[in-house]
Motif scaffolding. Structure first.
Motif, PDB file in Angstrom:
ATOM      1  N   GLY A   1       0.793  -1.181  -0.184  1.00 26.98           N
ATOM      2  CA  GLY A   1       0.061  -0.054  -0.012  1.00 26.98           C
ATOM      3  C   GLY A   1       0.674   1.361   0.027  1.00 26.98           C
ATOM      4  N   THR A   2       1.849   1.246   0.589  1.00 29.70           N
ATOM      5  CA  THR A   2       2.881   2.488   0.411  1.00 29.70           C
ATOM      6  C   THR A   2       3.471   2.848  -0.721  1.00 29.70           C
ATOM      7  N   THR A   3       4.080   1.728  -1.525  1.00 31.95           N
ATOM      8  CA  THR A   3       4.965   2.072  -2.918  1.00 31.95           C
ATOM      9  C   THR A   3       4.002   1.558  -4.194  1.00 31.95           C
ATOM     10  N   GLU A   4       2.933   1.217  -3.626  1.00 29.91           N
ATOM     11  CA  GLU A   4       1.804   0.637  -5.005  1.00 29.91           C
ATOM     12  C   GLU A   4       2.459  -0.356  -5.658  1.00 29.91           C
ATOM     13  N   THR A   5       3.318  -1.054  -5.134  1.00 34.35           N
ATOM     14  CA  THR A   5       3.848  -2.346  -5.993  1.00 34.35           C
ATOM     15  C   THR A   5       3.186  -3.446  -5.497  1.00 34.35           C
ATOM     16  N   THR A   6       2.867  -4.254  -6.722  1.00 36.39           N
ATOM     17  CA  THR A   6       2.129  -5.371  -6.650  1.00 36.39           C
ATOM     18  C   THR A   6       3.265  -6.612  -7.094  1.00 36.39           C
ATOM     19  N   VAL A   7       3.311  -7.678  -5.907  1.00 37.62           N
ATOM     20  CA  VAL A   7       4.269  -8.809  -6.085  1.00 37.62           C
ATOM     21  C   VAL A   7       3.480 -10.050  -6.308  1.00 37.62           C
ATOM     22  N   LEU A   8       3.900 -10.751  -7.292  1.00 36.95           N
ATOM     23  CA  LEU A   8       3.300 -12.131  -7.484  1.00 36.95           C
ATOM     24  C   LEU A   8       4.422 -12.946  -6.922  1.00 36.95           C
ATOM     25  N   ALA A   9       4.170 -13.911  -6.037  1.00 35.71           N
ATOM     26  CA  ALA A   9       5.047 -14.654  -5.359  1.00 35.71           C
ATOM     27  C   ALA A   9       4.549 -16.543  -5.922  1.00 35.71           C
ATOM     28  N   SER A  10       5.634 -16.952  -6.213  1.00 38.65           N
ATOM     29  CA  SER A  10       5.483 -18.569  -6.751  1.00 38.65           C
ATOM     30  C   SER A  10       6.090 -19.240  -5.870  1.00 38.65           C
ATOM     31  N   LEU A  11       5.725 -20.549  -5.509  1.00 37.20           N
ATOM     32  CA  LEU A  11       6.452 -21.266  -4.806  1.00 37.20           C
ATOM     33  C   LEU A  11       6.408 -22.748  -5.336  1.00 37.20           C
ATOM     34  N   ALA A  12       7.744 -22.992  -5.619  1.00 40.35           N
ATOM     35  CA  ALA A  12       8.146 -24.358  -6.523  1.00 40.35           C
ATOM     36  C   ALA A  12       7.898 -25.642  -5.381  1.00 40.35           C
TER      37      ALA A  12
ATOM     38  N   ARG B   1      11.475 -23.558  -3.707  1.00 42.44           N
ATOM     39  CA  ARG B   1      12.170 -22.189  -4.158  1.00 42.44           C
ATOM     40  C   ARG B   1      11.062 -21.304  -4.296  1.00 42.44           C
ATOM     41  N   LEU B   2      11.119 -20.134  -3.670  1.00 39.40           N
ATOM     42  CA  LEU B   2      10.080 -19.127  -3.632  1.00 39.40           C
ATOM     43  C   LEU B   2      10.595 -17.868  -4.631  1.00 39.40           C
ATOM     44  N   CYS B   3      10.026 -17.569  -5.545  1.00 36.84           N
ATOM     45  CA  CYS B   3      10.391 -16.326  -6.503  1.00 36.84           C
ATOM     46  C   CYS B   3       9.406 -15.395  -6.076  1.00 36.84           C
ATOM     47  N   LEU B   4       9.639 -14.078  -6.236  1.00 37.49           N
ATOM     48  CA  LEU B   4       8.824 -12.901  -6.099  1.00 37.49           C
ATOM     49  C   LEU B   4       8.969 -12.174  -7.633  1.00 37.49           C
ATOM     50  N   TRP B   5       8.003 -11.738  -8.169  1.00 39.71           N
ATOM     51  CA  TRP B   5       7.814 -11.185  -9.366  1.00 39.71           C
ATOM     52  C   TRP B   5       7.100  -9.859  -9.512  1.00 39.71           C
ATOM     53  N   ASP B   6       7.774  -8.819  -9.724  1.00 43.51           N
ATOM     54  CA  ASP B   6       7.301  -7.516  -9.504  1.00 43.51           C
ATOM     55  C   ASP B   6       6.288  -7.189 -10.642  1.00 43.51           C
ATOM     56  N   VAL B   7       4.927  -7.347 -10.734  1.00 40.13           N
ATOM     57  CA  VAL B   7       4.081  -7.575 -11.713  1.00 40.13           C
ATOM     58  C   VAL B   7       3.301  -6.032 -11.996  1.00 40.13           C
ATOM     59  N   THR B   8       3.951  -4.940 -11.684  1.00 43.79           N
ATOM     60  CA  THR B   8       3.601  -3.605 -11.802  1.00 43.79           C
ATOM     61  C   THR B   8       4.354  -3.192 -12.933  1.00 43.79           C
ATOM     62  N   ASN B   9       5.157  -3.686 -13.654  1.00 47.89           N
ATOM     63  CA  ASN B   9       6.006  -3.718 -14.648  1.00 47.89           C
ATOM     64  C   ASN B   9       4.968  -3.435 -16.120  1.00 47.89           C
TER      65      ASN B   9
END
Length: 104
Positions: free
Chosen positions: A75-86, A90-98
């Protein structure tokens, strides 16, 4: 509703494990399966065949599949992250505001 249009999304050759809609607008659906994950645009029949992040997922996760996906909004930076757990943990974080990923 007569104004709504429904169409089939992409077909997966393996079982799907998890589905999550982007909480910002419910236009994008993250799909985790036994072969990886991708994001599709559910509001466009033409775009639904395009699997966003699928290639990147193949590079970052092994072939064991994806256990789950989830979205997080800062809510502070208005960034939305998508997390995927294999399956291998392994956990990956994807910045989907791009905008390059088709997010508006």
């Amino acid at each position: 509703n007569a104004d709504e249009t429904f169409f089939l999304g992409p077909r997966f050759e393996v079982p799907v494990r998890d589905l999550k809609f982007d909480p910002r607008n419910y236009q994008y659906l993250a799909i985790a399966s036994e072969s990886g994950f991708c994001v599709i645009n559910v509001k466009s029949e033409e775009s639904s065949a395009t699997r966003l992040l699928a290639v990147e997922c193949e590079k970052e996760h092994d072939a064991g599949g994806i256990r789950g996906v989830t979205y997080f909004q800062d809510g502070t930076t208005e960034t939305t992250v998508l997390a995927s757990l294999a399956m291998d943990g392994r956990l990956c974080l994807w910045d989907v505001t791009n905008a390059d990923l088709g997010y508006e």
